[in-house]
Design an enzyme around this catalytic site. Sequence first.
Site, PDB file in Angstrom:
ATOM      1  N   HIS A 155      -8.596  13.693   5.482  1.00 58.35           N
ATOM      2  CA  HIS A 155      -8.003  12.812   4.307  1.00 58.35           C
ATOM      3  C   HIS A 155      -8.448  13.696   3.098  1.00 58.35           C
ATOM      4  O   HIS A 155      -7.949  13.180   2.013  1.00 58.35           O
ATOM      5  CB  HIS A 155      -8.585  11.314   4.484  1.00 58.35           C
ATOM      6  CG  HIS A 155      -7.854  10.660   5.602  1.00 58.35           C
ATOM      7  ND1 HIS A 155      -7.146   9.640   5.358  1.00 58.35           N
ATOM      8  CD2 HIS A 155      -8.011  10.781   6.874  1.00 58.35           C
ATOM      9  CE1 HIS A 155      -6.416   9.378   6.848  1.00 58.35           C
ATOM     10  NE2 HIS A 155      -7.265   9.941   7.535  1.00 58.35           N
ATOM     11  N   ASP A 362      -9.178  15.195  -5.387  1.00 63.48           N
ATOM     12  CA  ASP A 362      -8.718  13.988  -4.249  1.00 63.48           C
ATOM     13  C   ASP A 362      -7.946  14.605  -3.187  1.00 63.48           C
ATOM     14  O   ASP A 362      -6.962  15.460  -3.567  1.00 63.48           O
ATOM     15  CB  ASP A 362      -8.122  13.279  -5.085  1.00 63.48           C
ATOM     16  CG  ASP A 362      -8.145  11.654  -4.607  1.00 63.48           C
ATOM     17  OD1 ASP A 362      -8.829  11.583  -3.372  1.00 63.48           O
ATOM     18  OD2 ASP A 362      -8.307  10.787  -5.474  1.00 63.48           O
TER      19      ASP A 362
HETATM   20  C1  GDG Z   1      -9.428   8.897   0.850  1.00 64.84           C
HETATM   21  C2  GDG Z   1      -9.107  10.403   0.255  1.00 64.84           C
HETATM   22  C3  GDG Z   1      -6.729  10.044   0.295  1.00 64.84           C
HETATM   23  C4  GDG Z   1      -9.031   0.672  -4.332  1.00 64.84           C
HETATM   24  N1  GDG Z   1      -9.537  -0.611  -4.958  1.00 64.84           N
HETATM   25  C5  GDG Z   1      -9.143  -1.831  -4.459  1.00 64.84           C
HETATM   26  C6  GDG Z   1      -8.220  -1.271  -3.435  1.00 64.84           C
HETATM   27  N2  GDG Z   1      -8.181   0.003  -3.421  1.00 64.84           N
HETATM   28  C7  GDG Z   1      -7.214   0.815  -2.456  1.00 64.84           C
HETATM   29  C8  GDG Z   1      -6.222   1.387  -3.305  1.00 64.84           C
HETATM   30  C9  GDG Z   1      -5.815   2.513  -2.166  1.00 64.84           C
HETATM   31  C10 GDG Z   1      -7.087   2.912  -1.463  1.00 64.84           C
HETATM   32  O1  GDG Z   1      -8.080   1.728  -1.849  1.00 64.84           O
HETATM   33  C11 GDG Z   1      -7.754   4.149  -1.966  1.00 64.84           C
HETATM   34  O2  GDG Z   1      -7.123   5.406  -1.527  1.00 64.84           O
HETATM   35  P1  GDG Z   1      -7.252   6.703  -2.394  1.00 64.84           P
HETATM   36  O3  GDG Z   1      -6.458   7.338  -1.821  1.00 64.84           O
HETATM   37  O4  GDG Z   1      -7.061   6.323  -3.692  1.00 64.84           O
HETATM   38  O5  GDG Z   1      -8.746   7.194  -2.318  1.00 64.84           O
HETATM   39  P2  GDG Z   1     -10.136   7.273  -1.195  1.00 64.84           P
HETATM   40  O6  GDG Z   1     -10.500   5.798  -0.798  1.00 64.84           O
HETATM   41  O7  GDG Z   1     -10.999   8.269  -1.643  1.00 64.84           O
HETATM   42  O8  GDG Z   1      -9.424   7.649   0.390  1.00 64.84           O
HETATM   43  C12 GDG Z   1      -7.917  10.205  -0.563  1.00 64.84           C
HETATM   44  C13 GDG Z   1      -7.103   8.733   1.233  1.00 64.84           C
HETATM   45  O9  GDG Z   1      -8.341   8.755   1.989  1.00 64.84           O
HETATM   46  C14 GDG Z   1      -5.921   8.552   2.265  1.00 64.84           C
HETATM   47  O10 GDG Z   1      -5.709   9.793   3.101  1.00 64.84           O
HETATM   48  O11 GDG Z   1      -5.625   9.668  -0.427  1.00 64.84           O
HETATM   49  O12 GDG Z   1      -7.710  11.411  -1.179  1.00 64.84           O
HETATM   50  O13 GDG Z   1     -10.394  10.376  -0.653  1.00 64.84           O
HETATM   51  O14 GDG Z   1      -4.844   2.090  -1.180  1.00 64.84           O
HETATM   52  O15 GDG Z   1      -5.096   0.698  -3.498  1.00 64.84           O
HETATM   53  N3  GDG Z   1      -7.857  -2.255  -2.461  1.00 64.84           N
HETATM   54  C15 GDG Z   1      -7.942  -3.522  -2.652  1.00 64.84           C
HETATM   55  N4  GDG Z   1      -8.794  -4.004  -3.890  1.00 64.84           N
HETATM   56  C16 GDG Z   1      -9.338  -3.151  -4.735  1.00 64.84           C
HETATM   57  O16 GDG Z   1      -9.884  -3.355  -5.720  1.00 64.84           O
HETATM   58  N5  GDG Z   1      -7.529  -4.563  -2.043  1.00 64.84           N
END
Ligand code: GDG
Length: 461
Positions: A155, A362
């Site tokens: 990821h 990222d």
């Molecule tokens: C890893 C990789 C890759 C965030 N704050 C809240 C909340 N979130 C949710 C977001 C989004 C998820 O968490 C975060 O996903 P990201 O992709 O932005 O980042 P990582 O957590 O670092 O994820 C990344 C991912 O895996 C998938 O392969 O894209 O690059 O680092 O869905 O909405 N959700 C809720 N409350 C919050 O306050 N409910």
Amino acid sequence: MARLVIVSNRVPIPKARSAAAGGLAVALRDLMIPGSMWFGWSGRLSGEPAAQPALVEARGVNYATIDLTAEAHRAFYVGFANGALWPLLHFRLGLMHFRREDYAGYLAVNATFASALSQVLQADDMVWAHDYHLLPFGRILRRHGFAGPMGFFLHVPFVPPSVLEAIPVARELVTDLCAYDVVGFQTEEHARDFRDCAHRLLGATIDGEWVRLNGRRMRAFANPIGIDAEAFGQEARRSAGDKLVARVANSMAGRVLAIGVDRMDYSKGLPNRFEAYGILLERHPEHRRRIHFLQICPRSREEVDEYRKLRAELDRLTGRVNGRFSDFDWTPLRYSTRPAPRSTLAGLYRIGRIGVVTPLRDGMNLVAKEFVAAQPEEDPGVLVLSRFAGAAQELTEALIVNPFDGDAIADAMHLALTMSLDERRARHAALNAKVHRTNAEQFCRRFIDALMSPLPTLQAA
Ligand code: GDG
């Protein structure tokens, strides 16, 4: 069809999953087909964990979990996975803390996982392991005699050989990944960097997406992760009536909302973003009092020192921006470390005029895709996106910025605030089409197809 067995560090069992803020949990939660199994850590620490996984069935899916001891978890998760691998794979060598005993603990937990799963695995299963916690898992599972298809999806980013070599166990890590049949990456660049590492560090032969090593072949390919854009768009429309969303909308008093949503992590570029917002307000006094920046950043991995330091840094920067610009009835930057319910998040994205997604690195960044899917088509907001997020490879109609350049972020925010409705609509229509096309279902289907397709006949070298 073979039973699908997903393996990941944490297992989001349905009743607990709504609280999870993390990309993997979000991306995979709708993948679980009845009859499949999800295996991993229970989230519990115990003095003497049972060797057998605990089984729970929910909505037709079997969840198999094991507990870990506190020492094992510390070395595996805090020490090696998040203290060494996470910074390494995000190009932050200065933050990497490598200790041999942590690496030994990481291998030991992977061995515990493999041994526990092998007790409930069936010969005709298909195994799909996820993320940097489980690089050696597949190699160890093979030693338990499992011979079925075995895939892995990373990821986070992968790095070129010159960066990977900084970790003393670089060759071991690449060898581990080569033990899977299929390894998926978020972008072509990450897949290519991995194949370069296999060639340079291990002497593997590369033929397109195929890596040949010690008489075996495996496939390393790009398979960008997506969201369920249709469902997320519906959620955003529905949650316009959500109490918290309505409260935020009312508190705007005609101002526009810029929104950022990130786990509190140093890879997400939050200090740079806050500083860039200060530059915008400094250079463009016309935007003062006309914009609110809302940053939601739930605390994350607080066991790791760097994450605690980041929190203090963000508190300081928020104080600086608000101290410099706020007025009796206007606070330019609001920042909350409390996680928001997912439906509230969808509604907040929808009322955002600017989505600010500026990670320093990222793998993909799902927030960028969620922001696009949540926008109203008739009056959409503008996405400001880091060129170092995997999402920038696809979402080229966003305003793409270098996150290390505060002036460039400020310029992009200014452009977003002054962009014509026609241009906003045109950019959003193109982005929305992509987010709907490369969605979660396509991501899963492509990976499973790759895992199930027979290996091509090996050409004589
Ligand atoms: C890893 C990789 C890759 C965030 N704050 C809240 C909340 N979130 C949710 C977001 C989004 C998820 O968490 C975060 O996903 P990201 O992709 O932005 O980042 P990582 O957590 O670092 O994820 C990344 C991912 O895996 C998938 O392969 O894209 O690059 O680092 O869905 O909405 N959700 C809720 N409350 C919050 O306050 N409910």
